[in-house]
Structure formats: structure tokens, C-alpha cells
Design an enzyme around this catalytic site. Sequence first.
Site: not given
Length: 315
Positions: A187, A240
Site C-alpha cells: 500500500k 493499492k
Amino acid sequence: MRRGKIRNLVRETTLSLDDLVQPIFVNETIESPIEISSMPGVYSFPLSEVVYEAKEIAELGILAVILFGVPAFKDAEGSSSYGETDVIQEAVRRIKAELGDELVVITDICMCEYTSHGHCGIVDFETKEILNDPTLEVLGKIAVSHAKAGADMVAPSGMMDGMVAAIRQALDMEGFENIPIMSYAAKFHSAFYGPFREAAESGYSFGDRSTYQMDPANSDEALREVTLDVAEGADIIMVKPALSYLDIIYRVKTEYAMPTAAYNVSGEYAMIKAAAANGWLDEKKAIYESLISIKRAGADIIITYFAKDAARMLK
């Protein structure tokens, strides 16, 4: 017409309803659905309406949702995140009571929506540091509370070191050995999360999240982070954002050959919606091209605010 059918016969990558996960924002402080201004077509739902939204998603043929909660009360410790009757626990219970196994219910495991400071963990206010290990205990409590409510899968997103192991241990100790973990393993500290912070009311009151989210310039680090999460017991690994990190998705899928998710985040959604509203892009074509690129890069699961739009297009 014949050429089009031949083109379809030799198509290398396909997008299907089975690939898609629709996020839902559940807000304890509202009484009717409210459209998120920076995400046209996406709404926050009160608990009283969340089942209707879940039903619509299931009727479109989408297999799964991921839930994000906004509580009525926030404090420094995020104590509204793990109670039996807190917002996500109640939302899960209502959806599962109505739809059962018709819809896979995934829950986001993080503290940023529940803390008064907006960070993803417990804070030492003297040093302004996020305290990793005390946060792990809270994440374990959140995961167990979601599993008890009926969640089918949990998805830790806080990027704390050791979070997968802590959650796996907490779940196993409570008899939830079969609840899978989809970890936000790679992320990045991205500018594309802006609209999400409006939706989840999770803006931070000081600093930023660069100390625990990844530098967008680093790809080898992403693989090291994934390696750690896999070793700790992650069943599915996530990258992400998606569109600016297609190379990371490809590297992760190639290296690990295990179920891989990608989060097509709020800023990526907002850009296409804004350009389409101004007549600069063909919205349907841009949605399809974006999602197929994520699939082509190697994602098995695409979490996207376009899921409902894509489902209607695919049908």
C-alpha cells in the site's frame, strides 16, 4: 461482424463479474444515503439502508463487497472499531442475515476511520509517532469482532509491521481458523486517496502516513513487504493503488503466483468521472480499459468503485 467475433475468440484477457468487489461506506451519523461530492455516483449509507445497497450489488451479479465504517464517536484509541454493536459489526450482521452466502462480505481492518487524529494506529502524542506494537493488539480485536459478526474475510490495511501475524493469531485463538486474510501488502503513500478521506472522514490531524505507507518510487520494497505478509499467513495479497502501480501488480503476481488483489482507488475513479462529465473521455470505454489493464497486469480481484457500472456494462 465476423471480424469482431474472431477478435473475441483470440482475446487474451477477459473481465468478468467474478473479478469485481464493490466498496460500501457505512456511516453511523447519517439517516439517508449521501452522495460523496468528490466521487459522483458513490454514496455513504446509513445502517438502515446498507442491506438495500447490498441487495442491489448482489442482483447485479457481483460476488463480494468490502465495508468501510464511519462511527458516531471517535477517540484517540479508536475504541468504536471493535465493539459488538459498532457500525461495521452491525452492518455485517444485517447483510448476512438478509443475504447469507449470496454475497461475500469483506471488512477493512484499520483504525483511521475511528481515531480522532485520523492515523491508522495508536499515537504517542509527545513524539507524534505511530506505535506499531500496541496497534497490533487493537487490529486483532477488530478482526475478531468482525468475524463474530459474520464477516467472510478480513482485509488489514494499516501497513503496521506484523499485522497479518497478529490478526491470524487473534482469529485462530477465537476459533476462526477458516477466515481468510486479504492483506494490503503493498500500500503506497499515494495522492490518489483524497476522495476516500472525504467518504470515510479519515483525514489526519497532523503529519501524514508516509512513515507507514510505502514510497511510490519503490518496487523492490513492495516485494519485500509482500514476502513478509505471505510468511505471516496472508491468503490474498493486495496492491493499492492500481493504475499507477500496474508494474507492481505484475511483479507480485509473477513472483508469488498466489491470489492477488488490486484496489482501483477513489482518485482513479474520480479522475475518469470528472473527465467524462466534461466530455473529455468516453466514460464506458475508459472504465473498461482501466479495469482490463488491471486484470492484464495480473490481478485476480479488483476492488473498484466502478464495480456496479462495470457489472451493468458486462451484462
